[in-house]
Design a protein around this motif. Structure first.
Motif, PDB file in Angstrom:
ATOM      1  N   LEU A   1       0.830  -1.202   0.000  1.00 17.42           N
ATOM      2  CA  LEU A   1       0.000   0.000   0.000  1.00 17.42           C
ATOM      3  C   LEU A   1       0.867   1.256   0.000  1.00 17.42           C
ATOM      4  N   GLN A   2       1.967   1.228   0.738  1.00 23.22           N
ATOM      5  CA  GLN A   2       2.869   2.379   0.767  1.00 23.22           C
ATOM      6  C   GLN A   2       3.517   2.626  -0.593  1.00 23.22           C
ATOM      7  N   LEU A   3       3.598   1.577  -1.402  1.00 20.79           N
ATOM      8  CA  LEU A   3       4.148   1.697  -2.756  1.00 20.79           C
ATOM      9  C   LEU A   3       3.066   2.008  -3.786  1.00 20.79           C
ATOM     10  N   HIS A   4       1.863   2.307  -3.303  1.00 19.17           N
ATOM     11  CA  HIS A   4       0.714   2.678  -4.134  1.00 19.17           C
ATOM     12  C   HIS A   4       0.255   1.533  -5.024  1.00 19.17           C
ATOM     13  N   LEU A   5       0.332   0.324  -4.483  1.00 20.84           N
ATOM     14  CA  LEU A   5      -0.303  -0.837  -5.091  1.00 20.84           C
ATOM     15  C   LEU A   5      -1.529  -1.164  -4.234  1.00 20.84           C
ATOM     16  N   ARG A   6      -2.672  -1.310  -4.877  1.00 19.74           N
ATOM     17  CA  ARG A   6      -3.926  -1.496  -4.150  1.00 19.74           C
ATOM     18  C   ARG A   6      -4.081  -2.976  -3.803  1.00 19.74           C
ATOM     19  N   ALA A   7      -3.562  -3.339  -2.640  1.00 19.74           N
ATOM     20  CA  ALA A   7      -3.491  -4.742  -2.219  1.00 19.74           C
ATOM     21  C   ALA A   7      -4.757  -5.139  -1.464  1.00 19.74           C
ATOM     22  N   MET A   8      -5.374  -6.234  -1.913  1.00 19.37           N
ATOM     23  CA  MET A   8      -6.578  -6.754  -1.272  1.00 19.37           C
ATOM     24  C   MET A   8      -6.387  -8.241  -0.970  1.00 19.37           C
ATOM     25  N   PRO A   9      -6.545  -8.652   0.294  1.00 18.59           N
ATOM     26  CA  PRO A   9      -6.444 -10.080   0.620  1.00 18.59           C
ATOM     27  C   PRO A   9      -7.526 -10.882  -0.089  1.00 18.59           C
ATOM     28  N   LEU A  10      -7.165 -12.084  -0.508  1.00 17.27           N
ATOM     29  CA  LEU A  10      -8.110 -12.988  -1.160  1.00 17.27           C
ATOM     30  C   LEU A  10      -8.708 -13.988  -0.180  1.00 17.27           C
ATOM     31  N   GLY A  11      -8.242 -13.964   1.054  1.00 21.52           N
ATOM     32  CA  GLY A  11      -8.736 -14.869   2.086  1.00 21.52           C
ATOM     33  C   GLY A  11      -8.027 -14.572   3.383  1.00 21.52           C
ATOM     34  N   LEU A  12      -8.277 -15.402   4.375  1.00 15.96           N
ATOM     35  CA  LEU A  12      -7.629 -15.225   5.670  1.00 15.96           C
ATOM     36  C   LEU A  12      -6.216 -15.809   5.656  1.00 15.96           C
ATOM     37  N   PRO A  13      -5.338 -15.306   6.499  1.00 14.77           N
ATOM     38  CA  PRO A  13      -3.971 -15.851   6.569  1.00 14.77           C
ATOM     39  C   PRO A  13      -3.974 -17.293   7.092  1.00 14.77           C
ATOM     40  N   HIS A  14      -2.971 -18.047   6.655  1.00 14.28           N
ATOM     41  CA  HIS A  14      -2.734 -19.405   7.146  1.00 14.28           C
ATOM     42  C   HIS A  14      -1.259 -19.526   7.490  1.00 14.28           C
ATOM     43  N   GLU A  15      -0.962 -20.336   8.490  1.00 14.84           N
ATOM     44  CA  GLU A  15       0.433 -20.572   8.826  1.00 14.84           C
ATOM     45  C   GLU A  15       1.003 -21.625   7.877  1.00 14.84           C
ATOM     46  N   ILE A  16       2.070 -21.257   7.182  1.00 14.25           N
ATOM     47  CA  ILE A  16       2.735 -22.160   6.244  1.00 14.25           C
ATOM     48  C   ILE A  16       4.224 -22.138   6.553  1.00 14.25           C
ATOM     49  N   GLU A  17       4.776 -23.303   6.816  1.00 14.68           N
ATOM     50  CA  GLU A  17       6.199 -23.418   7.148  1.00 14.68           C
ATOM     51  C   GLU A  17       6.584 -22.452   8.269  1.00 14.68           C
ATOM     52  N   GLY A  18       5.693 -22.305   9.268  1.00 13.92           N
ATOM     53  CA  GLY A  18       5.997 -21.491  10.431  1.00 13.92           C
ATOM     54  C   GLY A  18       5.793 -20.002  10.260  1.00 13.92           C
ATOM     55  N   GLU A  19       5.218 -19.571   9.130  1.00 15.22           N
ATOM     56  CA  GLU A  19       5.017 -18.140   8.885  1.00 15.22           C
ATOM     57  C   GLU A  19       3.582 -17.894   8.455  1.00 15.22           C
ATOM     58  N   GLU A  20       3.017 -16.762   8.889  1.00 14.70           N
ATOM     59  CA  GLU A  20       1.646 -16.415   8.537  1.00 14.70           C
ATOM     60  C   GLU A  20       1.628 -15.836   7.120  1.00 14.70           C
TER      61      GLU A  20
END
Length: 211
Positions: free
Chosen positions: A153-172
């Motif tokens: 968003l700070q780079l002026h890209l309009r980012a929209m999540p496509l779903g909820l976060p999931h933990e994968i390989e220990g990272e959200e």
């Protein structure tokens, strides 16, 4: 600079692509521990590295690969719906104007510390916008740490999540669609402090000259 490698010019980048696949193995297998991607030849290659993949290579003055990412068309099967469908609620976006941006990595020698966005990573992102806009590409899909959304968003890209976060390989991780336009390119150039193109001019090989 960022070199755009496709099926049409792949023969001109055989050595650099080999470096890129080895960089992917070092980062994703050896550093991040994604053991399911390990290969005996220490080159991380998957089923999406076919003739439709677009490879973005950051090369330094010695022709060494210091950064890499991959674009996949979403009009064909791509990683999000085929490998990580749990990250997307509803149908995965597709269209000629959307690509998937993944396998993003920076070589050890080009990494920086602190909160400032890595210059190599910033150049790779700038390359997507600069290369994509003239071709009618106006957004990318990416699976990323949730902390990256604010940075987009700070780079002026309009980012929209496509779903909820999931933990994968220990990272959200969250899947995002990020739309961009000319304002995004100007902001990326402003962050880089340079309005010059990040894209390397096309290479003209001896084989193509001979033909």
């Amino acid at each position: 600079m960022i070199h755009v490698v496709t099926a049409e010019n792949m023969q001109d980048y055989a050595g650099a692509l080999d470096q890129a696949f080895r960089l992917r193995h070092r980062v994703f297998v050896e550093e991040l521990g994604w053991s399911n991607l390990a290969r005996p030849d220490r080159r991380e290659i998957d089923e999406f590295d076919d003739e439709h993949a677009i490879h973005l290579l950051a090369l330094d003055e010695t022709e060494s690969v210091i950064g890499y990412s991959r674009l996949l068309p979403t009009t064909r099967p791509y990683l999000l719906p085929m490998v990580l469908p749990q990250l997307c609620e509803g149908a995965a976006p597709s269209g000629a104007h959307i690509v998937e941006w993944g396998r993003i990595c920076v070589a050890e020698c080009a990494r920086t510390s602190g909160r400032r966005l890595n210059p190599t990573a910033l150049a790779l992102m700038t390359a997507i916008v600069e290369w994509g806009l003239p071709r009618g590409i106006t957004s990318f899909i990416s699976e990323m740490p949730t902390s990256w959304i604010l940075r987009l968003l700070q780079l002026h890209l309009r980012a929209m999540p496509l779903g909820l976060p999931h933990e994968i390989e220990g990272e959200e991780i969250v899947a995002v669609e990020a739309a961009f336009d000319g304002r995004s390119l100007r902001q990326l150039q402003n962050k880089r402090g340079d309005i010059r193109s990040v894209l390397a001019p096309p290479r003209v090989s001896f084989a193509r000259l001979a033909s």
